[in-house]
Design a protein around this motif. Sequence first.
Motif, PDB file in Angstrom:
ATOM      1  N   THR A  88       0.750  -1.085   0.042  1.00  0.00           N
ATOM      2  CA  THR A  88       0.119   0.025  -0.042  1.00  0.00           C
ATOM      3  C   THR A  88       0.859   1.249   0.029  1.00  0.00           C
ATOM      4  OG1 THR A  88      -1.889  -1.083   1.216  1.00  0.00           O
ATOM      5  CG2 THR A  88      -1.561   1.299   1.453  1.00  0.00           C
ATOM      6  N   THR A  89       0.535   2.327  -0.813  1.00  0.00           N
ATOM      7  CA  THR A  89       1.241   3.452  -1.021  1.00  0.00           C
ATOM      8  C   THR A  89       0.490   4.689  -0.262  1.00  0.00           C
ATOM      9  OG1 THR A  89       0.835   3.559  -3.201  1.00  0.00           O
ATOM     10  CG2 THR A  89       2.848   2.768  -2.770  1.00  0.00           C
ATOM     11  N   THR A  90       0.913   5.529   0.385  1.00  0.00           N
ATOM     12  CA  THR A  90       0.417   6.646   1.030  1.00  0.00           C
ATOM     13  C   THR A  90       1.138   7.737   1.071  1.00  0.00           C
ATOM     14  OG1 THR A  90      -0.601   4.758   2.505  1.00  0.00           O
ATOM     15  CG2 THR A  90      -1.031   7.381   3.248  1.00  0.00           C
ATOM     16  N   ALA A  91       0.568   9.075   1.015  1.00  0.00           N
ATOM     17  CA  ALA A  91       1.353  10.078   0.775  1.00  0.00           C
ATOM     18  C   ALA A  91       1.670  10.749   2.351  1.00  0.00           C
ATOM     19  CB  ALA A  91       0.363  11.170  -0.028  1.00  0.00           C
ATOM     20  N   MET A  92       3.028  10.983   2.498  1.00  0.00           N
ATOM     21  CA  MET A  92       3.297  11.401   3.873  1.00  0.00           C
ATOM     22  C   MET A  92       3.009  12.932   4.003  1.00  0.00           C
ATOM     23  SD  MET A  92       6.384   9.219   4.713  1.00  0.00           S
ATOM     24  CE  MET A  92       6.565   9.581   6.358  1.00  0.00           C
ATOM     25  N   GLU A  93       2.910  13.687   2.968  1.00  0.00           N
ATOM     26  CA  GLU A  93       2.663  15.005   2.749  1.00  0.00           C
ATOM     27  C   GLU A  93       1.986  15.367   1.564  1.00  0.00           C
ATOM     28  OE1 GLU A  93       6.374  16.888   3.045  1.00  0.00           O
ATOM     29  OE2 GLU A  93       7.390  15.533   1.455  1.00  0.00           O
ATOM     30  N   ARG A  94       1.756  16.691   1.423  1.00  0.00           N
ATOM     31  CA  ARG A  94       1.341  17.072  -0.237  1.00  0.00           C
ATOM     32  C   ARG A  94       2.218  16.642  -1.078  1.00  0.00           C
ATOM     33  NH1 ARG A  94      -1.041  22.784  -0.872  1.00  0.00           N
ATOM     34  NH2 ARG A  94      -2.051  21.687  -2.929  1.00  0.00           N
ATOM     35  N   CYS A  95       1.937  15.712  -1.895  1.00  0.00           N
ATOM     36  CA  CYS A  95       2.444  15.246  -3.283  1.00  0.00           C
ATOM     37  C   CYS A  95       2.150  15.653  -4.680  1.00  0.00           C
ATOM     38  CB  CYS A  95       2.627  13.718  -3.177  1.00  0.00           C
ATOM     39  SG  CYS A  95       3.348  12.893  -1.604  1.00  0.00           S
ATOM     40  N   VAL A  96       2.964  15.550  -5.398  1.00  0.00           N
ATOM     41  CA  VAL A  96       2.762  15.722  -6.965  1.00  0.00           C
ATOM     42  C   VAL A  96       3.397  14.464  -7.440  1.00  0.00           C
ATOM     43  CG1 VAL A  96       2.764  16.929  -9.142  1.00  0.00           C
ATOM     44  CG2 VAL A  96       2.460  18.212  -6.991  1.00  0.00           C
ATOM     45  N   ILE A  97       2.567  13.601  -8.151  1.00  0.00           N
ATOM     46  CA  ILE A  97       3.028  12.325  -9.067  1.00  0.00           C
ATOM     47  C   ILE A  97       2.465  12.245 -10.354  1.00  0.00           C
ATOM     48  CG2 ILE A  97       3.432  11.227  -6.713  1.00  0.00           C
ATOM     49  CD1 ILE A  97       1.078   9.297  -7.194  1.00  0.00           C
ATOM     50  N   THR A  98       3.441  11.520 -11.098  1.00  0.00           N
ATOM     51  CA  THR A  98       3.111  11.395 -12.403  1.00  0.00           C
ATOM     52  C   THR A  98       2.476   9.805 -12.366  1.00  0.00           C
ATOM     53  OG1 THR A  98       4.494  12.857 -13.297  1.00  0.00           O
ATOM     54  CG2 THR A  98       3.698  11.298 -15.046  1.00  0.00           C
ATOM     55  N   SER A  99       1.389   9.532 -12.949  1.00  0.00           N
ATOM     56  CA  SER A  99       0.943   8.286 -13.037  1.00  0.00           C
ATOM     57  C   SER A  99       0.850   7.685 -14.558  1.00  0.00           C
ATOM     58  CB  SER A  99      -0.670   8.255 -12.787  1.00  0.00           C
ATOM     59  OG  SER A  99      -1.333   7.055 -13.110  1.00  0.00           O
ATOM     60  N   ILE A 100       1.652   6.688 -14.951  1.00  0.00           N
ATOM     61  CA  ILE A 100       1.923   6.229 -16.189  1.00  0.00           C
ATOM     62  C   ILE A 100       1.198   4.960 -16.512  1.00  0.00           C
ATOM     63  CG2 ILE A 100       3.776   6.074 -18.083  1.00  0.00           C
ATOM     64  CD1 ILE A 100       5.455   7.479 -15.976  1.00  0.00           C
ATOM     65  N   THR A 101       0.631   4.726 -17.376  1.00  0.00           N
ATOM     66  CA  THR A 101       0.139   3.444 -17.910  1.00  0.00           C
ATOM     67  C   THR A 101       0.951   2.451 -18.171  1.00  0.00           C
ATOM     68  OG1 THR A 101      -0.333   3.904 -20.186  1.00  0.00           O
ATOM     69  CG2 THR A 101      -2.164   4.449 -18.927  1.00  0.00           C
ATOM     70  N   LYS A 102       0.780   1.215 -18.087  1.00  0.00           N
ATOM     71  CA  LYS A 102       1.742   0.247 -18.241  1.00  0.00           C
ATOM     72  C   LYS A 102       2.223   0.197 -19.781  1.00  0.00           C
ATOM     73  CE  LYS A 102       2.277  -4.674 -18.095  1.00  0.00           C
ATOM     74  NZ  LYS A 102       1.760  -6.150 -17.742  1.00  0.00           N
ATOM     75  N   LYS A 103       1.064   0.554 -20.542  1.00  0.00           N
ATOM     76  CA  LYS A 103       1.423   0.467 -22.180  1.00  0.00           C
ATOM     77  C   LYS A 103       2.279   1.735 -22.321  1.00  0.00           C
ATOM     78  CE  LYS A 103      -0.961   0.730 -26.363  1.00  0.00           C
ATOM     79  NZ  LYS A 103      -2.378   0.560 -27.093  1.00  0.00           N
ATOM     80  N   ALA A 104       1.993   2.909 -21.675  1.00  0.00           N
ATOM     81  CA  ALA A 104       2.644   4.061 -21.990  1.00  0.00           C
ATOM     82  C   ALA A 104       4.268   3.905 -21.487  1.00  0.00           C
ATOM     83  CB  ALA A 104       2.177   5.375 -21.398  1.00  0.00           C
ATOM     84  N   MET A 105       4.350   3.280 -20.387  1.00  0.00           N
ATOM     85  CA  MET A 105       5.740   3.144 -19.977  1.00  0.00           C
ATOM     86  C   MET A 105       6.385   2.000 -20.637  1.00  0.00           C
ATOM     87  SD  MET A 105       7.444   4.302 -17.090  1.00  0.00           S
ATOM     88  CE  MET A 105       8.635   3.562 -16.303  1.00  0.00           C
ATOM     89  N   GLN A 106       5.878   0.938 -21.273  1.00  0.00           N
ATOM     90  CA  GLN A 106       6.686   0.097 -22.040  1.00  0.00           C
ATOM     91  C   GLN A 106       7.066   0.767 -23.328  1.00  0.00           C
ATOM     92  OE1 GLN A 106       3.435  -2.904 -21.982  1.00  0.00           O
ATOM     93  NE2 GLN A 106       4.680  -4.303 -20.528  1.00  0.00           N
ATOM     94  N   ALA A 107       6.147   1.701 -23.998  1.00  0.00           N
ATOM     95  CA  ALA A 107       6.503   2.163 -25.312  1.00  0.00           C
ATOM     96  C   ALA A 107       7.634   3.128 -25.097  1.00  0.00           C
ATOM     97  CB  ALA A 107       5.142   3.256 -25.728  1.00  0.00           C
ATOM     98  N   ALA A 108       7.677   3.834 -23.762  1.00  0.00           N
ATOM     99  CA  ALA A 108       8.767   5.064 -23.726  1.00  0.00           C
ATOM    100  C   ALA A 108      10.106   4.268 -23.625  1.00  0.00           C
ATOM    101  CB  ALA A 108       8.531   5.868 -22.253  1.00  0.00           C
ATOM    102  N   LEU A 109       9.973   3.222 -22.691  1.00  0.00           N
ATOM    103  CA  LEU A 109      11.155   2.352 -22.498  1.00  0.00           C
ATOM    104  C   LEU A 109      11.598   1.677 -23.878  1.00  0.00           C
ATOM    105  CD1 LEU A 109      10.056   0.476 -19.073  1.00  0.00           C
ATOM    106  CD2 LEU A 109      12.062   2.199 -19.513  1.00  0.00           C
ATOM    107  N   ARG A 110      11.016   1.480 -24.614  1.00  0.00           N
ATOM    108  CA  ARG A 110      11.316   0.783 -25.831  1.00  0.00           C
ATOM    109  C   ARG A 110      11.847   1.782 -26.940  1.00  0.00           C
ATOM    110  NH1 ARG A 110       6.917  -1.769 -26.457  1.00  0.00           N
ATOM    111  NH2 ARG A 110       5.708  -0.171 -27.686  1.00  0.00           N
ATOM    112  N   GLU A 111      11.072   2.981 -26.871  1.00  0.00           N
ATOM    113  CA  GLU A 111      11.406   3.681 -27.952  1.00  0.00           C
ATOM    114  C   GLU A 111      12.452   5.034 -27.834  1.00  0.00           C
ATOM    115  OE1 GLU A 111       7.558   5.125 -29.073  1.00  0.00           O
ATOM    116  OE2 GLU A 111       6.796   3.250 -29.634  1.00  0.00           O
ATOM    117  N   GLN A 112      12.546   5.201 -26.247  1.00  0.00           N
ATOM    118  CA  GLN A 112      13.454   6.419 -25.902  1.00  0.00           C
ATOM    119  C   GLN A 112      14.564   6.167 -24.945  1.00  0.00           C
ATOM    120  OE1 GLN A 112      12.799   9.064 -27.255  1.00  0.00           O
ATOM    121  NE2 GLN A 112      10.728   9.063 -28.062  1.00  0.00           N
ATOM    122  N   PRO A 113      15.804   5.887 -25.798  1.00  0.00           N
ATOM    123  CA  PRO A 113      17.034   5.360 -25.048  1.00  0.00           C
ATOM    124  C   PRO A 113      17.418   6.151 -23.567  1.00  0.00           C
ATOM    125  CG  PRO A 113      17.432   5.436 -27.381  1.00  0.00           C
ATOM    126  CD  PRO A 113      16.066   5.986 -26.926  1.00  0.00           C
TER     127      PRO A 113
END
Length: 225
Positions: A88-113
């Motif tokens: 379980t992941t919980t914010a300990m203070e005010r946070c800004v995070i980026t949420s990336i879908t599995k598909k978008a993450m895999q594409a970025a890893l594959r296409e962007q060295p």
Amino acid sequence: MEKPAKAAFDAHDFLAKVGAGKTILELEKNDKVFAQGDVADRVFYIQKGKIKLTVLSQQAKEAVVGILGPGQFFGEGCLNGHPLRISTTTAMERCVITSITKKAMQAALREQPAFSELFVAYLLTRNSRIEEDLIDQLFNSSERRLARMLLLLSHFGKEGTPQAIVPNISQETLADMIGTTRSRVSHFMNKFRKLGLISYNGHIEVNSTLLDAVLHDKPELRDDE
């Protein structure tokens, strides 16, 4: 007429902005990103704030297994075939995070060295940290484990300058993280303060003398139980 050169891929810019398969989330303290047992289908990147990782046993005992800060990823287990969240992941203070879908993450890893290089470097660093934590648990006293955890949480690096731990970490959380009791943590914290290794000024501040005691195995950290 020559075509304008294509702009180089900026991995940090990619992580900071909304785009295909990416959303920016703003969390308040105690907001949950995901819970143990949820479907694992996204990877997250911390832009600002701190995230606490906890695991609940079958006996309903909760343990803190990590605290992550800016520049770190979490939830990457979905890329390795994990269908469900194991923590379980919980914010300990005010946070800004980026949420990336599995598909978008895999594409970025594959296409962007450049992005792939950044992510692999992160994984290697985190793997080394896990190995160090395991060795710490197996061979060091709870007092030395607490000293090391305080140094890590304060990101101690500027010798001679006290480094504050922000946000404040409770003694219960520290006890969970190093595998001891809250009363032992309280005892060690009072001892560290009397020795001038840490101080309290609204937040816990870690002094360079604590780093020196850990690195040189000073007698101050040898009295465990």
